[in-house]
Enzyme design. Structure first.
Site, PDB file in Angstrom:
ATOM      1  N   GLU A 123       0.851  -1.189   0.000  1.00 39.34           N
ATOM      2  CA  GLU A 123       0.000   0.000   0.000  1.00 39.34           C
ATOM      3  C   GLU A 123       0.885   1.238   0.000  1.00 39.34           C
ATOM      4  O   GLU A 123       1.826   1.323   0.802  1.00 39.34           O
ATOM      5  CB  GLU A 123      -0.911   0.024   1.233  1.00 39.34           C
ATOM      6  CG  GLU A 123      -1.923   1.160   1.164  1.00 39.34           C
ATOM      7  CD  GLU A 123      -2.910   1.138   2.333  1.00 39.34           C
ATOM      8  OE1 GLU A 123      -3.748   2.052   2.394  1.00 39.34           O
ATOM      9  OE2 GLU A 123      -2.838   0.242   3.183  1.00 39.34           O
ATOM     10  N   GLY A 263       3.188   2.473  10.435  1.00 38.79           N
ATOM     11  CA  GLY A 263       3.049   1.839  11.734  1.00 38.79           C
ATOM     12  C   GLY A 263       2.772   0.355  11.577  1.00 38.79           C
ATOM     13  O   GLY A 263       3.347  -0.479  12.276  1.00 38.79           O
ATOM     14  N   ALA A 264       1.885   0.036  10.650  1.00 41.67           N
ATOM     15  CA  ALA A 264       1.535  -1.367  10.393  1.00 41.67           C
ATOM     16  C   ALA A 264       0.714  -1.425   9.116  1.00 41.67           C
ATOM     17  O   ALA A 264       0.284  -0.402   8.587  1.00 41.67           O
ATOM     18  CB  ALA A 264       0.754  -1.952  11.571  1.00 41.67           C
ATOM     19  N   ASN A 267      -2.549  -6.230   5.551  1.00 43.36           N
ATOM     20  CA  ASN A 267      -2.620  -7.278   4.527  1.00 43.36           C
ATOM     21  C   ASN A 267      -3.494  -8.439   5.005  1.00 43.36           C
ATOM     22  O   ASN A 267      -3.368  -8.883   6.146  1.00 43.36           O
ATOM     23  CB  ASN A 267      -1.219  -7.814   4.233  1.00 43.36           C
ATOM     24  CG  ASN A 267      -0.187  -6.724   4.145  1.00 43.36           C
ATOM     25  OD1 ASN A 267      -0.219  -5.893   3.266  1.00 43.36           O
ATOM     26  ND2 ASN A 267       0.745  -6.726   5.104  1.00 43.36           N
ATOM     27  N   HIS A 299      -6.510  -1.745  15.366  1.00 44.31           N
ATOM     28  CA  HIS A 299      -6.775  -1.040  14.109  1.00 44.31           C
ATOM     29  C   HIS A 299      -6.561  -1.961  12.911  1.00 44.31           C
ATOM     30  O   HIS A 299      -7.423  -2.055  12.027  1.00 44.31           O
ATOM     31  CB  HIS A 299      -5.848   0.177  14.014  1.00 44.31           C
ATOM     32  CG  HIS A 299      -6.035   0.994  12.783  1.00 44.31           C
ATOM     33  ND1 HIS A 299      -6.807   2.122  12.739  1.00 44.31           N
ATOM     34  CD2 HIS A 299      -5.539   0.850  11.521  1.00 44.31           C
ATOM     35  CE1 HIS A 299      -6.792   2.633  11.531  1.00 44.31           C
ATOM     36  NE2 HIS A 299      -6.017   1.876  10.763  1.00 44.31           N
ATOM     37  N   GLU A 300      -5.433  -2.641  12.880  1.00 46.37           N
ATOM     38  CA  GLU A 300      -5.140  -3.482  11.716  1.00 46.37           C
ATOM     39  C   GLU A 300      -6.075  -4.687  11.661  1.00 46.37           C
ATOM     40  O   GLU A 300      -6.478  -5.113  10.574  1.00 46.37           O
ATOM     41  CB  GLU A 300      -3.676  -3.918  11.730  1.00 46.37           C
ATOM     42  CG  GLU A 300      -2.671  -2.781  11.791  1.00 46.37           C
ATOM     43  CD  GLU A 300      -2.877  -1.711  10.736  1.00 46.37           C
ATOM     44  OE1 GLU A 300      -3.396  -2.023   9.645  1.00 46.37           O
ATOM     45  OE2 GLU A 300      -2.522  -0.553  10.996  1.00 46.37           O
ATOM     46  N   HIS A 303      -9.415  -3.672  10.263  1.00 49.04           N
ATOM     47  CA  HIS A 303      -9.370  -3.506   8.811  1.00 49.04           C
ATOM     48  C   HIS A 303      -9.812  -4.768   8.074  1.00 49.04           C
ATOM     49  O   HIS A 303     -10.177  -4.699   6.895  1.00 49.04           O
ATOM     50  CB  HIS A 303      -7.948  -3.160   8.358  1.00 49.04           C
ATOM     51  CG  HIS A 303      -7.687  -1.696   8.213  1.00 49.04           C
ATOM     52  ND1 HIS A 303      -8.541  -0.842   7.567  1.00 49.04           N
ATOM     53  CD2 HIS A 303      -6.632  -0.937   8.600  1.00 49.04           C
ATOM     54  CE1 HIS A 303      -8.041   0.384   7.569  1.00 49.04           C
ATOM     55  NE2 HIS A 303      -6.887   0.353   8.192  1.00 49.04           N
ATOM     56  N   GLU A 322      -9.786   4.083   6.357  1.00 51.40           N
ATOM     57  CA  GLU A 322      -8.938   4.555   7.445  1.00 51.40           C
ATOM     58  C   GLU A 322      -9.712   5.364   8.487  1.00 51.40           C
ATOM     59  O   GLU A 322      -9.546   5.160   9.690  1.00 51.40           O
ATOM     60  CB  GLU A 322      -7.768   5.369   6.889  1.00 51.40           C
ATOM     61  CG  GLU A 322      -6.806   4.571   6.040  1.00 51.40           C
ATOM     62  CD  GLU A 322      -6.160   3.407   6.764  1.00 51.40           C
ATOM     63  OE1 GLU A 322      -6.265   3.321   8.002  1.00 51.40           O
ATOM     64  OE2 GLU A 322      -5.555   2.561   6.075  1.00 51.40           O
TER      65      GLU A 322
END
Length: 890
Positions: A123, A263-264, A267, A299-300, A303, A322
């Site tokens: 990304e 930060g991260a 995927n 957060h990840e 997603h 986001e």
């Protein structure tokens, strides 16, 4: 990408791709110097564009072969695209063979090496650095990935989805085959090949499915992964409970890497993290680190649905994933905090971040809507506006439809768009459609201006009390300053959460004129016009308005409240945010008065007494007290001035801080002694709050002692540094010594470095602390220049470069903005140098000069010269050139 290669991309020009890619079969023969990538795709022509050529994106890769349905075809490469014409009119197979050199990829975009392993970051536009592809988020395909590598050097082989096969190969190699059953865009592709160890745990979800969770780190870091694993488990449970969203893969993996631009990265099923947001134990990580790990892991993971299952149609819709996911991770962190006061502390911290990062962005040359209209380099739009302000837009929707209404809207959103590439408009429409009678549904078109208009709205509030009729009239008006390309704005839809507070502290009943029943003691007014008047009846005494409770909208609130009214809110308001806000405004007024006049702050007794009352309050949480007693930052003060003299702001704030250290000395002693001993370390909100207040008090006492040349508290601080049983307290004591310029600071810094020289993330803190120390006679800037030559410093590791350069240029205005222009020369040299290594990192450093036009002389002219020097470089990356060009535009 260098000058002349980029084209301005406009949202209004969006068209569907000429072809769709349905399946991808990737094979990697991994070698640091030359990795072979074989990409076999099933491609379908888009019937909307019959006969159109297929243009595949590629960058810094070597093309060796192109086959269509197994046969060689003619092709050409132009403008970094592989162009294929005269293709079959039905679905066909396309095979492309390329090679790349991961060990030379210092941009850390695409496939690169770090600490002897292979990692990816795709990304936003990294996949094109791996293979030729329709590298855009609306092209979604299923992936099968085969990895081949040396078994000894790279024993761990990972990719998205589920492991379906693995085994040994000749020549000391081995292989692994991964399949991801969920269609995804190329930016969510990931692979890892490295020598790593793992922590793993099996969990069973509410649906009864068992999942394998794994966290991969380098050997020696396994003891720092327990908190990340606990955070992941909590995130999975929270999302299933709150939104009914379950984990959809057999396994979920996190991999930590030290060289990472972000930060991260979320995927699908294989999250790749900066080590900073995975590794944490009490000996090496502070309370802030523990909180960040919990937040970023959540957060990840979130997603997985808001970003992966429903992705963005194009990069202009970046906030679709986001902003929504930031809101969700903020909700999660508040729920994890537990108590109402701890939840309020988290909200205050989020607002403080928004004001420090996003409000200045809205007021500068890079101001852009939450949904931008154009970009030259998309990497420049991973901004606080897209993330933090985008989250505030979602929060306003939540406010306007309520908790249950928002959950219903989320359910409808997934019913409509699961497996699709969607837009911000479609998300807002789903929330409104699920709540047809809501304020949001009634004003949806006007609300969506938040997505299209840049700038921070100003809300002016004027209140009048009529004692005879017991009425309170509140007049609200809104304006929004001009921003680049948007000289005028239409009114926003602004939810104004509010209450009325009597002088004796009572929360008054709110009864709007014309309504049959009162609304209770809290309500939400909706300001949707340029000016509106709200009249409250049956008001027994003149109230103090408590507006924007909980920071209900991302606006600047301008009121006519005097100090007495603010002192009333500080003492009595039932809304913790506005209580903190009152303290900030009282401190800000005194700082601005000093900057605009003598430059020296005089702290009055009323202010001191009010702060003492908060500090000594028996019922307020320690974490809340620490926030109230922390002065507004120099950057926040600067945002309230038309012409900014960083040195005057610094002098005023340091003077006020020192005066409060003196005036509240006995209170600081009490606060430290009451909160310093917490027993064994625990990362719970109460313990964190106690440590935060104790460290603030210790810092003030050390400052008082160093200034008065009284060695008692300086000595106690050093002893605290030596005896601390956790990093929060040890680093807090070290910061107290360094920030007070105590004579013992250098001794402590040397001891700290010797103790943690093998802990990269701790040494990052060591660099940052020195770079962010309050400037004193040029000593801090000189130290930073010297630290550039330190054996542990490198520009090639983003964390290390940020720890020193971002800390100086973006977080230490007095050290950076020097009358001799040395700070600007230093900045220009570093931007140019880093741009040749890592353009993304360089462009972020370039943002430090966004507000040069507001600087007083001589800073303004010197800053302009530095910008022009960078702009004169002919080989700038598109990332940096866009930032510099926009900064210099009139």
């Amino acid at each position: 990408m260098r000058e002349g290669t980029a084209t301005l991309i406009r949202r209004e020009d969006y068209t569907q791709p000429s072809h769709w890619i349905r399946t991808v079969d990737l094979s990697f023969d991994l070698d640091p110097a030359k990795t072979l990538v074989i990409n076999k795709m099933t491609v379908e022509p888009n019937p909307e564009q019959p006969g159109a050529p297929l243009r595949l994106d590629g960058e810094d890769i070597n093309l060796t072969r192109v086959l269509v349905d197994g046969e060689p075809v003619s092709f050409r490469v132009e403008n970094q695209q592989l162009v294929l014409e005269n293709l079959p009119s039905q679905a066909f197979g396309l095979e492309i063979r390329t090679t790349c050199a991961p060990e030379k990829n210092t941009q850390l975009s695409g496939l690169y090496t770090s600490s002897g392993g292979f990692f990816t970051q795709c990304e936003a536009l990294g996949f094109r650095r791996i293979t030729y592809f329709l590298d855009r988020p609306d092209v979604m395909a299923t992936y099968k990935v085969t990895l081949k590598a040396d078994k000894v050097r790279f024993p761990v082989l990972l990719s998205n989805g589920n492991l379906v096969e693995e085994g040994s190969l000749d020549g000391g190699k081995h292989y692994a085959v991964w399949e991801d059953p969920h269609p995804k865009p190329s930016y969510l592709f990931a692979l890892v090949a490295a020598n790593l160890v793992r922590r793993e745990q099996r969990v069973r979800t509410r649906l009864g499915h068992e999942h394998l969770l794994q966290i991969y780190v380098r050997a020696g870091d396994l003891d720092k992964t327990e908190h990340a694993m606990n955070s992941l488990i909590a995130s999975i449970a929270w999302d299933e409970h709150t939104y009914g969203l379950s984990l959809d893969l057999e396994r979920f993996m996190i991999v930590a890497v030290s060289d990472f631009n972000m930060g991260a990265m979320e995927n699908k099923g294989l999250n790749i993290f900066n080590t900073k947001f995975v590794l944490a134990n009490p000996a090496t990580a502070t309370d802030v680190d523990f909180g960040n790990v919990e937040s970023v892991v959540a957060h990840e993971y979130f997603h997985n649905w808001t970003g992966n299952r429903v992705t963005c149609r194009d990069w202009f819709q970046l906030s679709l994933k986001e902003g929504l996911t930031v809101f969700r991770d903020q909700q999660f962190s508040q729920d994890m905090a537990g108590s109402p006061s701890a939840r309020a502390v988290k909200r205050i911290e989020d607002v403080r971040t928004l004001r420090q990062l996003q409000f200045p962005e809205d007021a500068g040359p890079m101001a852009h809507p939450v949904r931008p209209d154009s970009y030259l380099a998309i990497d420049n739009f991973y901004t606080a506006t897209v993330y933090e302000k985008g989250a505030e837009l979602v929060r306003m929707m939540h406010t306007l439809v309520g908790e249950q209404g928002f959950r219903a809207g989320m359910k409808l959103y997934f019913e409509r768009h699961d497996g699709q590439a969607a837009t911000c408009d479609q998300f807002a429409q789903a929330i409104a459609d699920a709540n047809p009678g809501s304020e949001l549904a009634q004003r949806l078109d006007a609300f969506k201006r938040w997505y299209s208009q840049a700038g921070t709205p100003r809300v002016q509030a004027h209140g009048e009390y009529n004692a005879e009729h017991r009425q309170y009239t509140l007049r609200l008006t809104q304006t929004c300053p001009a921003t680049p390309g948007q000289p005028s704005k239409q009114p926003f839809v602004i939810p104004v959460a509010m209450g009325l507070v009597a002088a004796d502290g009572r929360n008054l009943e709110l009864h709007l004129e014309g309504e049959a029943l009162p609304r209770g003691k809290n309500t939400v007014l909706v300001l949707s016009e340029a000016e509106q008047v709200f009249t409250f009846v049956h008001v027994p005494a003149e109230p103090v308005p408590s507006l924007m409770r909980g920071f209900s909208a991302p606006v600047v609130l301008e009121t006519e409240l005097g100090d007495d009214a603010l002192f009333t809110l500080l003492q009595h308001d039932h809304d913790p945010f506005n209580r903190w806000e009152a303290a900030q405004k009282l401190a800000l007024r005194r700082l601005l008065r000093a900057v605009r006049t003598t430059g020296q702050t005089e702290v009055d007794e009323h202010f001191v007494v009010a702060l003492r009352a908060v500090l000594r309050h028996p019922e307020l949480d320690a974490a809340f007290k620490e926030l109230v007693l922390t002065l507004p930052s120099e950057g926040y003060v600067a945002e309230h001035l038309e012409v900014v003299d960083p040195q005057r702001i610094h002098a005023a704030r340091e003077t006020m801080k020192l005066q409060l250290a003196h005036a509240l000395h006995d209170d600081w002693v009490w606060a430290y002694e009451q909160h310093a001993d917490n027993g064994g370390y625990s990362p719970d909100a109460t313990s964190m709050g106690r440590r935060a207040l104790a460290n603030l008090a210790l810092g003030m006492l050390c400052l008082d002692g160093a200034t008065r040349h009284n060695p008692v508290w300086v000595g106690r601080t050093l002893q605290r540094f030596k005896d601390a049983t956790n990093m929060t307290d040890r680093f807090g004591a070290l910061a107290a010594l360094v920030n007070s310029h105590a004579e013992l600071a250098d001794q402590a810094l040397e001891r700290f470095h010797a103790q943690y020289k093998d802990e990269a993330l701790v040494i990052d803190k060591w660099f940052s602390l020195q770079a962010m120390a309050p400037e004193k006679d040029g000593q801090v800037f000189a130290r930073i220049k010297a630290l550039m030559q330190h054996p542990d410093f490198t520009l090639r590791t983003p964390n290390r470069a940020r720890s020193l350069l971002m800390a100086l240029c973006q977080s230490n205005p007095a050290a950076f903005h020097r009358a001799d222009a040395a700070g600007y020369v230093f900045w220009a040299d570093r931007v140019i140098e880093i741009d040749g290594i890592n353009p993304q990192l360089a462009s972020r450093l370039a943002r430090a000069m966004d507000h040069w036009r507001r600087l007083a002389e001589p800073y303004r002219s010197a800053a302009q010269e530095a910008l022009k020097r960078v702009a004169a470089k002919t080989d700038l990356s598109d990332d940096v050139r866009e930032i510099i060009t926009r900064a210099l535009q009139d």
